[in-house]
Write a protein that holds these residues in place. Structure first.
Motif, PDB file in Angstrom:
ATOM      1  N   LEU A   6      37.138  35.570  36.167  1.00 45.31           N
ATOM      2  CA  LEU A   6      37.764  35.953  37.412  1.00 45.31           C
ATOM      3  C   LEU A   6      39.165  35.903  37.231  1.00 45.31           C
ATOM      4  O   LEU A   6      40.078  36.633  37.940  1.00 45.31           O
ATOM      5  CB  LEU A   6      37.598  34.768  38.253  1.00 45.31           C
ATOM      6  CG  LEU A   6      37.991  34.581  39.698  1.00 45.31           C
ATOM      7  CD1 LEU A   6      37.441  35.832  40.656  1.00 45.31           C
ATOM      8  CD2 LEU A   6      37.664  33.209  40.415  1.00 45.31           C
ATOM      9  N   ILE A   7      39.791  34.815  36.551  1.00 53.01           N
ATOM     10  CA  ILE A   7      41.363  34.837  36.302  1.00 53.01           C
ATOM     11  C   ILE A   7      41.587  36.386  35.538  1.00 53.01           C
ATOM     12  O   ILE A   7      42.788  36.813  36.045  1.00 53.01           O
ATOM     13  CB  ILE A   7      41.456  33.576  35.295  1.00 53.01           C
ATOM     14  CG1 ILE A   7      41.321  32.527  35.871  1.00 53.01           C
ATOM     15  CG2 ILE A   7      43.173  33.834  34.832  1.00 53.01           C
ATOM     16  CD1 ILE A   7      41.476  31.013  35.023  1.00 53.01           C
ATOM     17  N   ALA A   8      41.025  36.656  34.572  1.00 52.18           N
ATOM     18  CA  ALA A   8      41.311  38.092  34.297  1.00 52.18           C
ATOM     19  C   ALA A   8      41.263  39.159  35.187  1.00 52.18           C
ATOM     20  O   ALA A   8      42.216  39.878  35.175  1.00 52.18           O
ATOM     21  CB  ALA A   8      40.082  38.434  32.944  1.00 52.18           C
ATOM     22  N   THR A   9      40.209  38.973  35.991  1.00 49.40           N
ATOM     23  CA  THR A   9      40.486  40.157  37.178  1.00 49.40           C
ATOM     24  C   THR A   9      41.559  39.768  38.184  1.00 49.40           C
ATOM     25  O   THR A   9      42.389  40.861  38.302  1.00 49.40           O
ATOM     26  CB  THR A   9      39.279  40.091  38.028  1.00 49.40           C
ATOM     27  OG1 THR A   9      37.937  40.109  37.023  1.00 49.40           O
ATOM     28  CG2 THR A   9      38.975  41.207  38.950  1.00 49.40           C
ATOM     29  N   LEU A  10      42.058  38.462  38.412  1.00 47.20           N
ATOM     30  CA  LEU A  10      42.982  38.452  39.256  1.00 47.20           C
ATOM     31  C   LEU A  10      44.491  38.814  38.594  1.00 47.20           C
ATOM     32  O   LEU A  10      45.207  39.448  39.120  1.00 47.20           O
ATOM     33  CB  LEU A  10      43.120  36.798  39.411  1.00 47.20           C
ATOM     34  CG  LEU A  10      42.091  36.221  40.501  1.00 47.20           C
ATOM     35  CD1 LEU A  10      42.279  34.754  40.835  1.00 47.20           C
ATOM     36  CD2 LEU A  10      42.215  37.121  41.946  1.00 47.20           C
ATOM     37  N   ILE A  11      44.189  38.494  37.260  1.00 46.93           N
ATOM     38  CA  ILE A  11      45.869  39.157  36.483  1.00 46.93           C
ATOM     39  C   ILE A  11      45.881  40.633  36.709  1.00 46.93           C
ATOM     40  O   ILE A  11      47.146  41.297  36.538  1.00 46.93           O
ATOM     41  CB  ILE A  11      45.820  38.369  35.153  1.00 46.93           C
ATOM     42  CG1 ILE A  11      45.943  36.975  35.214  1.00 46.93           C
ATOM     43  CG2 ILE A  11      46.995  39.129  34.278  1.00 46.93           C
ATOM     44  CD1 ILE A  11      46.162  36.149  34.151  1.00 46.93           C
TER      45      ILE A  11
END
Lengths: 278, 454
Positions: free
Chosen positions: A34-39
């Motif tokens: 999820l964090i990767a996607t947000l970044i």
């Protein structure tokens, strides 16, 4: 903020997202995905802002031109297109592992643009002063972006579908199901192909307007047709037993290799109408 | 045709209907096209001999690699793909046409079993009421249904996007249309060029590969040609010609400005700004000062011409540079002595009027003005097939969007009396994008189920 600062942020964000997507393959934590996607979204926003800022900067210099006029500008637009395409696919399929195979294309593009290419804003030579430039570049690169995503999915497909009937183990267990990868491969090309067609048509219309010849078998034109032939073969392969699965994945990878050569190789290696891109 | 031994015609037909042929031909076209991008096309024999040597040259010449896109084998591949897509389309079209125009309104058991999506519902409602609600919901959620009653059962049929089935045929047709346009252009069109000196006009153009010029039937005059540059650089901003068309002694188009990306068309013939260059010698305005007396005279001369000087000698300007070193425009010139001896050449800078004073010698020269007459180079084209090509492109885009983005979705419902109420059978399919349709179908059958409960 200036466009170059925003481009720096873009590159850093794509790098971070790429590393996180790769870590996701190992750690298997949905939170990391999820964090990767947000970044990746943040990087996409920065990339969009940077392109807009560069547009404004060109206007401030008195040049009324979209930021799509040289290799530097086209590479950063290509990175933007890849992210746009990827993020839309992600919204639909939520296959986070795919990011690890798509983000590198955008990241290495940005690195090359920033470290290897001239980022000066220069006015357009007469042949490029046309609205067709904008239509032509946008349609072509959105098509290319579809092929980039398809290529990433195909590489994953070949890794997952390595051995028949055997359940993938290790990292590969976290890869999307091979049927989903095959589907993403097909869908991305299905969207990319009409865009490439439109890109070739707008290019032909422009050439006809500027030089009076819609098709002259210039190396760039010919390579775009080669790419078109490969993906046309891919789409027809879909209906024939024996040309799906691994063969379709190889065709997709070959198609993207041809796309990259069409985009860069022709400018850097062969001569012709588009050599100003270098 | 039904015998076990296929006829010759059938073998050929099956060959051209094969999808494998499509894939192989497309890949062959892709691979062979590369040749023409690696080997430069349509150059002179001498260039090729230098580059490849005698043996390779002979081989490539035999294989027609030097103009490969017009070679028999490349055109052959294009013919094969055209025949292939025509045959495939002819083979499949009638069935698709029937599916769309004569939809199956009364599905039987076997048909329901053949569908990828199906459901069976029971309702306490009598068939008539169930039918009413089903028709309303189907119409609201999907599409209006056709109702057919037969053998005590009632059948509903609803469809969407039937036309998208034709997308693929439109796309195939579009390729043939583009080819047709290209052929029309090749037969009835021409490509030519013409150079027109500023202030003059012409009524003929030179077609590529022809010795005799082609008469236009009207004449074209160039009033002016100019190049403008971006401020402070030598990057050209615009190449511009001002043209007039004179037809039958009347000026029909006046002072039309053409630039790259904005051509002039008249009577199906289009003129494109393509090149420019110097036409004849430039004219100069010079001031000559006799150093001893301080007397000055102004002379006009053409570049290269000898201009007499008061002492019986002469001078001539032999060269011009728009930017000499970093000092701006400059000319190269020399002075001949009265007995005809050729003096050493020297440079005069336009932006530094006093510069030549320092040289010494009998005269000091100043360049006042340098005007070069130019010609505009125009590409001339007539292509009556171009609209056919655009029509083909339009069909191709529309066809591929229809083929890829839409699908023909069909839903069948059969209602019959059963138990104390009705038995309802549902089925549906989509000719493309089945996963999305499966989701839709599940939702729809749940909604219909709810309607039938109440």
């Amino acid at each position: 903020m200036t466009s170059s600062q925003l481009f720096n942020i873009t590159t850093i964000a794509y790098f971070a997202a790429m590393i996180l997507f790769l870590s996701y393959l190992v750690i298997r934590s949905p939170r990391v995905g999820l964090i990767a996607t947000l970044i990746a979204w943040a990087g996409f926003a920065a990339n969009s802002g940077a392109i807009l800022a560069r547009w404004m900067e060109a206007r401030a210099l008195g040049f009324d031109q979209a930021p799509l006029s040289n290799l530097y500008e086209s590479i950063v637009f290509f990175a933007w297109s890849i992210l746009l395409f990827y993020l839309l696919i992600d919204l639909r399929y939520r296959q986070r592992a795919l990011g690890a195979f798509v983000l590198p294309f955008a990241f290495f593009g940005m690195v090359w643009a920033q470290f290897g290419l001239n980022d000066a804003i220069e006015p357009l030579v007469p042949a490029l002063q046309s609205n067709w430039l904008t239509y032509h570049v946008i349609t072509c690169f959105l098509g290319y972006a579809g092929f980039a995503v398809a290529c990433g999915a195909s590489i994953m497909y070949l890794l997952v579908a390595g051995k028949d009937g055997q359940k993938p183990s290790g990292i590969r267990a976290l890869f999307p199901d091979s049927r989903i990868l095959d589907d993403i491969n097909y869908k991305a090309i299905m969207i990319g192909f009409p865009l490439l067609t439109l890109g070739i048509v707008t290019g032909a219309a422009w050439a006809n307007y500027a030089w009076g010849t819609y098709w002259s078998w210039d190396p760039k034109e010919t390579w775009s047709l080669i790419v078109w032939f490969i993906y046309a073969a891919f789409l027809h392969a879909r209906f024939t037993r024996g040309w799906v699965g691994r063969r379709a994945a190889y065709l997709s990878i070959a198609g993207f290799a041809a796309t990259i050569f069409c985009y860069l190789g022709v400018n850097l290696v062969l001569s012709g109408l588009h050599s100003y891109g270098g | 045709m039904n015998s076990k031994q296929p006829t010759f015609f059938q073998v050929i037909w099956d060959f051209f209907c094969s999808l494998k042929l499509t894939i192989v031909t497309l890949i062959l076209l892709a691979l062979t096209s590369i040749i023409g991008t690696v080997i430069q096309q349509n150059r002179s024999q001498q260039e090729y001999l230098e580059l490849y040597g005698k043996n390779l040259y002979d081989l490539f010449e035999t294989l027609q690699f030097f103009s490969m896109y017009q070679s028999w084998w490349f055109l052959g591949l294009l013919t094969v793909i055209s025949l292939n897509l025509t045959a495939c389309s002819i083979k499949r079209f009638p069935r698709v046409w029937k599916t769309v125009t004569v939809p199956l309104l009364v599905p039987d058991d076997g048909h329901y079993k053949s569908l990828a999506n199906g459901a069976e519902l029971r309702s306490p409602l009598p068939p008539r009421e169930a039918l009413r609600r089903l028709t309303a919901t189907l119409g609201r959620r999907f599409a209006p249904a056709t109702i057919t009653e037969q053998d005590g059962k009632t059948h509903l049929y609803a469809e969407k996007g039937a036309w998208s089935r034709f997308g693929v045929y439109v796309t195939h047709l579009s390729i043939l249309v583009v080819f047709a346009g290209a052929i029309i252009g090749n037969i009835w069109g021409f490509k030519a060029y013409v150079n027109i000196e500023e202030g003059t006009s012409t009524d003929k153009v030179w077609v590529q590969g022809m010795k005799e010029p082609l008469l236009l039937g009207f004449s074209l005059r160039c009033d002016d040609f100019a190049v403008t540059y971006y401020d402070g650089t030598n990057r050209p901003r615009e190449f511009m010609s001002i043209l007039d068309v004179v037809d039958g002694g009347r000026e029909v188009i006046s002072d039309r400005k053409i630039v790259v990306n904005d051509p002039l068309s008249y009577k199906g013939i289009t003129f494109y700004q393509s090149s420019y260059g110097p036409a004849g010698n430039a004219t100069l305005k010079m001031r000559v000062k006799v150093r001893e007396t301080g007397e000055t005279l102004e002379v006009s001369a053409r570049e290269g011409e000898h201009v007499p000087l008061p002492d019986g000698g002469s001078f001539a300007v032999t060269g011009y540079a728009e930017s000499y070193e970093r000092f701006g425009p400059a000319i190269q010139m020399h002075v001949n002595t009265p007995d005809g001896r050729h003096g050493n050449p020297f440079i005069v800078l336009q932006n530094f009027a006093g510069f030549d004073e320092k040289r010494g010698g009998t005269y000091a020269f100043t360049l006042l003005d340098y005007a070069k007459k130019e010609y505009t180079g125009l590409q001339v084209k007539k292509d009556p097939g171009v609209w056919v090509v655009w029509l083909g492109c339009l069909l191709m885009i529309a066809g591929s969007i229809a083929a890829f983005s839409y699908s023909h979705r069909r839903i069948w419902v059969t209602v019959e009396e059963g138990g104390k109420g009705s038995i309802i059978r549902l089925g549906g399919n989509a000719h493309r994008n089945q996963p999305a349709f499966a989701l839709f179908f599940d939702e729809l059958s749940q909604d219909l189920g709810k309607e039938l409960d109440a």
